[in-house]
Design a protein around this motif. Structure first.
Motif, PDB file in Angstrom:
ATOM      1  N   SER A 111       5.580 -17.195 -11.965  1.00 16.24           N
ATOM      2  CA  SER A 111       5.682 -17.196 -10.509  1.00 16.24           C
ATOM      3  C   SER A 111       5.577 -15.755 -10.009  1.00 16.24           C
ATOM      4  N   ARG A 112       5.435 -15.631  -8.723  1.00 10.13           N
ATOM      5  CA  ARG A 112       5.280 -14.307  -8.120  1.00 10.13           C
ATOM      6  C   ARG A 112       6.637 -13.630  -7.957  1.00 10.13           C
ATOM      7  N   PRO A 113       6.810 -12.460  -8.537  1.00  7.35           N
ATOM      8  CA  PRO A 113       8.078 -11.740  -8.354  1.00  7.35           C
ATOM      9  C   PRO A 113       8.090 -11.008  -7.013  1.00  7.35           C
ATOM     10  N   PHE A 114       9.234 -10.690  -6.529  1.00 11.74           N
ATOM     11  CA  PHE A 114       9.372  -9.943  -5.279  1.00 11.74           C
ATOM     12  C   PHE A 114      10.301  -8.759  -5.527  1.00 11.74           C
ATOM     13  N   PRO A 115       9.743  -7.642  -6.005  1.00 17.32           N
ATOM     14  CA  PRO A 115      10.579  -6.495  -6.378  1.00 17.32           C
ATOM     15  C   PRO A 115      11.228  -5.776  -5.211  1.00 17.32           C
ATOM     16  N   GLY A 116      10.734  -6.021  -3.995  1.00 12.33           N
ATOM     17  CA  GLY A 116      11.298  -5.340  -2.839  1.00 12.33           C
ATOM     18  C   GLY A 116      10.707  -3.946  -2.667  1.00 12.33           C
ATOM     19  N   GLY A 117      10.933  -3.367  -1.511  1.00 10.61           N
ATOM     20  CA  GLY A 117      10.470  -2.006  -1.257  1.00 10.61           C
ATOM     21  C   GLY A 117       9.086  -1.895  -0.660  1.00 10.61           C
ATOM     22  N   TYR A 118       8.419  -3.035  -0.417  1.00  9.56           N
ATOM     23  CA  TYR A 118       7.067  -2.980   0.142  1.00  9.56           C
ATOM     24  C   TYR A 118       7.125  -2.592   1.621  1.00  9.56           C
ATOM     25  N   ASP A 119       6.482  -1.465   1.954  1.00  5.85           N
ATOM     26  CA  ASP A 119       6.501  -0.968   3.327  1.00  5.85           C
ATOM     27  C   ASP A 119       5.241  -0.135   3.551  1.00  5.85           C
ATOM     28  N   ARG A 120       4.269  -0.709   4.276  1.00  5.10           N
ATOM     29  CA  ARG A 120       3.013   0.003   4.518  1.00  5.10           C
ATOM     30  C   ARG A 120       3.084   0.925   5.726  1.00  5.10           C
ATOM     31  N   ASP A 121       4.073   0.758   6.536  1.00  2.25           N
ATOM     32  CA  ASP A 121       4.204   1.588   7.738  1.00  2.25           C
ATOM     33  C   ASP A 121       4.370   3.054   7.336  1.00  2.25           C
ATOM     34  N   CYS A 122       3.577   3.903   7.959  1.00  2.00           N
ATOM     35  CA  CYS A 122       3.636   5.329   7.643  1.00  2.00           C
ATOM     36  C   CYS A 122       4.350   6.144   8.722  1.00  2.00           C
ATOM     37  N   GLY A 123       5.082   5.460   9.592  1.00  2.00           N
ATOM     38  CA  GLY A 123       5.854   6.160  10.603  1.00  2.00           C
ATOM     39  C   GLY A 123       7.106   6.790  10.022  1.00  2.00           C
ATOM     40  N   PRO A 124       7.841   7.503  10.858  1.00  2.00           N
ATOM     41  CA  PRO A 124       9.090   8.142  10.389  1.00  2.00           C
ATOM     42  C   PRO A 124      10.037   7.127   9.765  1.00  2.00           C
ATOM     43  N   HIS A 126       9.727   5.436   7.119  1.00  2.00           N
ATOM     44  CA  HIS A 126       9.095   4.289   6.469  1.00  2.00           C
ATOM     45  C   HIS A 126       8.486   4.703   5.126  1.00  2.00           C
ATOM     46  N   GLY A 127       8.168   3.694   4.326  1.00  2.00           N
ATOM     47  CA  GLY A 127       7.746   3.957   2.953  1.00  2.00           C
ATOM     48  C   GLY A 127       6.323   4.452   2.781  1.00  2.00           C
ATOM     49  N   CYS A 128       5.382   3.919   3.605  1.00  2.00           N
ATOM     50  CA  CYS A 128       3.964   4.308   3.502  1.00  2.00           C
ATOM     51  C   CYS A 128       3.483   4.204   2.050  1.00  2.00           C
ATOM     52  N   VAL A 129       3.802   3.047   1.417  1.00  2.00           N
ATOM     53  CA  VAL A 129       3.624   2.945  -0.034  1.00  2.00           C
ATOM     54  C   VAL A 129       2.166   2.965  -0.489  1.00  2.00           C
ATOM     55  N   PHE A 130       1.214   2.661   0.414  1.00  2.00           N
ATOM     56  CA  PHE A 130      -0.200   2.738   0.060  1.00  2.00           C
ATOM     57  C   PHE A 130      -0.933   3.829   0.838  1.00  2.00           C
ATOM     58  N   GLY A 131      -0.180   4.718   1.446  1.00  2.00           N
ATOM     59  CA  GLY A 131      -0.771   5.838   2.150  1.00  2.00           C
ATOM     60  C   GLY A 131      -1.273   5.460   3.533  1.00  2.00           C
ATOM     61  N   PRO A 132      -1.723   6.442   4.329  1.00  2.00           N
ATOM     62  CA  PRO A 132      -2.261   6.172   5.663  1.00  2.00           C
ATOM     63  C   PRO A 132      -3.503   5.281   5.582  1.00  2.00           C
ATOM     64  N   ALA A 133      -3.673   4.417   6.575  1.00  2.00           N
ATOM     65  CA  ALA A 133      -4.802   3.478   6.567  1.00  2.00           C
ATOM     66  C   ALA A 133      -6.126   4.209   6.552  1.00  2.00           C
ATOM     67  N   GLU A 220      -2.762   4.768  -3.482  1.00  2.00           N
ATOM     68  CA  GLU A 220      -3.696   5.153  -2.422  1.00  2.00           C
ATOM     69  C   GLU A 220      -5.143   5.031  -2.896  1.00  2.00           C
ATOM     70  N   GLN A 221      -5.377   5.306  -4.162  1.00  2.00           N
ATOM     71  CA  GLN A 221      -6.716   5.105  -4.723  1.00  2.00           C
ATOM     72  C   GLN A 221      -7.102   3.630  -4.668  1.00  2.00           C
ATOM     73  N   PHE A 222      -6.194   2.774  -5.082  1.00  3.19           N
ATOM     74  CA  PHE A 222      -6.432   1.333  -5.072  1.00  3.19           C
ATOM     75  C   PHE A 222      -6.723   0.830  -3.656  1.00  3.19           C
ATOM     76  N   ALA A 223      -5.939   1.260  -2.683  1.00  6.39           N
ATOM     77  CA  ALA A 223      -6.075   0.778  -1.310  1.00  6.39           C
ATOM     78  C   ALA A 223      -7.368   1.227  -0.651  1.00  6.39           C
ATOM     79  N   ASN A 224      -8.027   2.241  -1.218  1.00  2.00           N
ATOM     80  CA  ASN A 224      -9.254   2.776  -0.613  1.00  2.00           C
ATOM     81  C   ASN A 224     -10.449   2.734  -1.564  1.00  2.00           C
ATOM     82  N   ASP A 225     -10.365   1.910  -2.586  1.00  2.54           N
ATOM     83  CA  ASP A 225     -11.443   1.820  -3.582  1.00  2.54           C
ATOM     84  C   ASP A 225     -12.583   0.958  -3.034  1.00  2.54           C
ATOM     85  N   THR A 226     -13.625   1.602  -2.524  1.00  2.00           N
ATOM     86  CA  THR A 226     -14.747   0.882  -1.910  1.00  2.00           C
ATOM     87  C   THR A 226     -15.597   0.153  -2.933  1.00  2.00           C
TER      88      THR A 226
END
Length: 290
Positions: A111-124, A126-133, A220-226
């Motif tokens: 099943s799909r685990p949910f480790p927590g901590g996922y936060d894409r928001d890059c504001g103050p 916030h986690g910005c876990v995959f970098g700026p869009a 960040e590499q993964f999120a922007n891999d064209t």
């Protein structure tokens, strides 16, 4: 004497006919009741019906277990009923082989685990876990080329792309967009606001299936891999996907589903991500029609 000889011949012939009729009646009497007791009248033409019925039940069973793939199965049935061309069949077999090979190398979780901590928001705060869009400042294939990731994808995927003057051939303002998820074609100049860039493996899904343990640079590499992870798509189709895996979502364009699965698995394989058992089962089922 001649008349007696003729009469004897006639008696012998008559006896032979009587015996033949008796044998024939005995044969018919043994066969007809037995056949009629096994097969009702009028069904000799339909001896193949039970096989057809079983096959239909088999397909219907798969559709019931995989309701999201009803269109795929109907499309596959229509395809297999037509005689495949010599050119199309090797392509379909190659795609299926790619899918099944990649699937055999993939780590599957119950099943799909949910480790927590996922936060894409890059504001103050916030986690910005995959970098700026769509940042250009990454180690992805088109990183540091002076253009944001969104426009990198659009330039590569649109037909006859038109770029805005003075942007170093970066900002796309026109072209013809063939949406792979719906099969529809759009004028980018008119519909540019509804054209989005999809992560084949949704970022939230990737986070849960292994990316939470990566370094920030790798995420960040993964999120922007064209080359591996990104695909332009029509906005509503992309939004309907959300963070779902193939077990819950597939493109409505059935002709693209096999390519979608092959690319999805390629991204999973390149970055060493896992997938759920339900997603693996869905992929294996859909691959039968590839």
């Amino acid at each position: 004497m001649p008349r007696k000889r003729h009469h004897g011949w006639w008696i012998a012939a008559t006896a032979l006919v009587v015996v033949s009729c008796a044998v024939s009646q005995q044969h018919d009497g043994a066969t007809t009741p037995s056949d009629s007791s096994r097969t009702p009248a009028g069904q000799h033409r339909t001896t193949s019906q039970p096989r057809q019925h079983v096959a239909k039940e088999h397909v219907t069973g798969h559709l019931a277990r995989h309701p999201s793939q009803r269109i795929t199965s109907r499309g596959d049935r229509a395809t297999t009923s037509a005689k495949p061309t010599e050119r199309s069949q090797p392509v379909r077999s190659t795609t299926r082989r790619r899918i099944l090979t990649a699937l055999s190398h993939t780590r599957v979780l119950a099943s799909r685990p949910f480790p927590g901590g996922y936060d894409r928001d890059c504001g103050p705060s916030h986690g910005c876990v995959f970098g700026p869009a769509w940042t250009d400042d990454t180690t992805a294939p088109d990183g540091h080329n002076g253009c944001d990731t969104r426009n990198d994808v659009l330039r590569e995927q649109l037909r006859h792309p038109v770029v805005e003057p003075g942007t170093h051939d970066c900002k796309v303002i026109g072209g013809t967009f063939d949406d792979p998820y719906t099969g529809r074609t759009f004028d980018f100049a008119v519909h540019h606001q509804t054209i989005q860039i999809d992560h084949l493996v949704p970022l939230a899904y990737a986070w849960d299936m292994g990316a939470s343990r990566w370094s920030q640079v790798r995420r960040e590499q993964f999120a922007n891999d064209t080359r591996v992870e990104l695909l332009a798509s029509w906005g509503p189709a992309n939004e309907s996907k959300g963070d779902s895996g193939p077990g819950d979502w597939l493109p409505i364009n059935t002709t693209f589903r096999c390519t979608y699965l092959a690319r999805y698995l390629h991204a999973i394989d390149v970055y060493g991500l896992a997938m759920t058992r339900a997603d693996a089962s869905s992929i294996r089922y859909t691959a039968r029609g590839c």
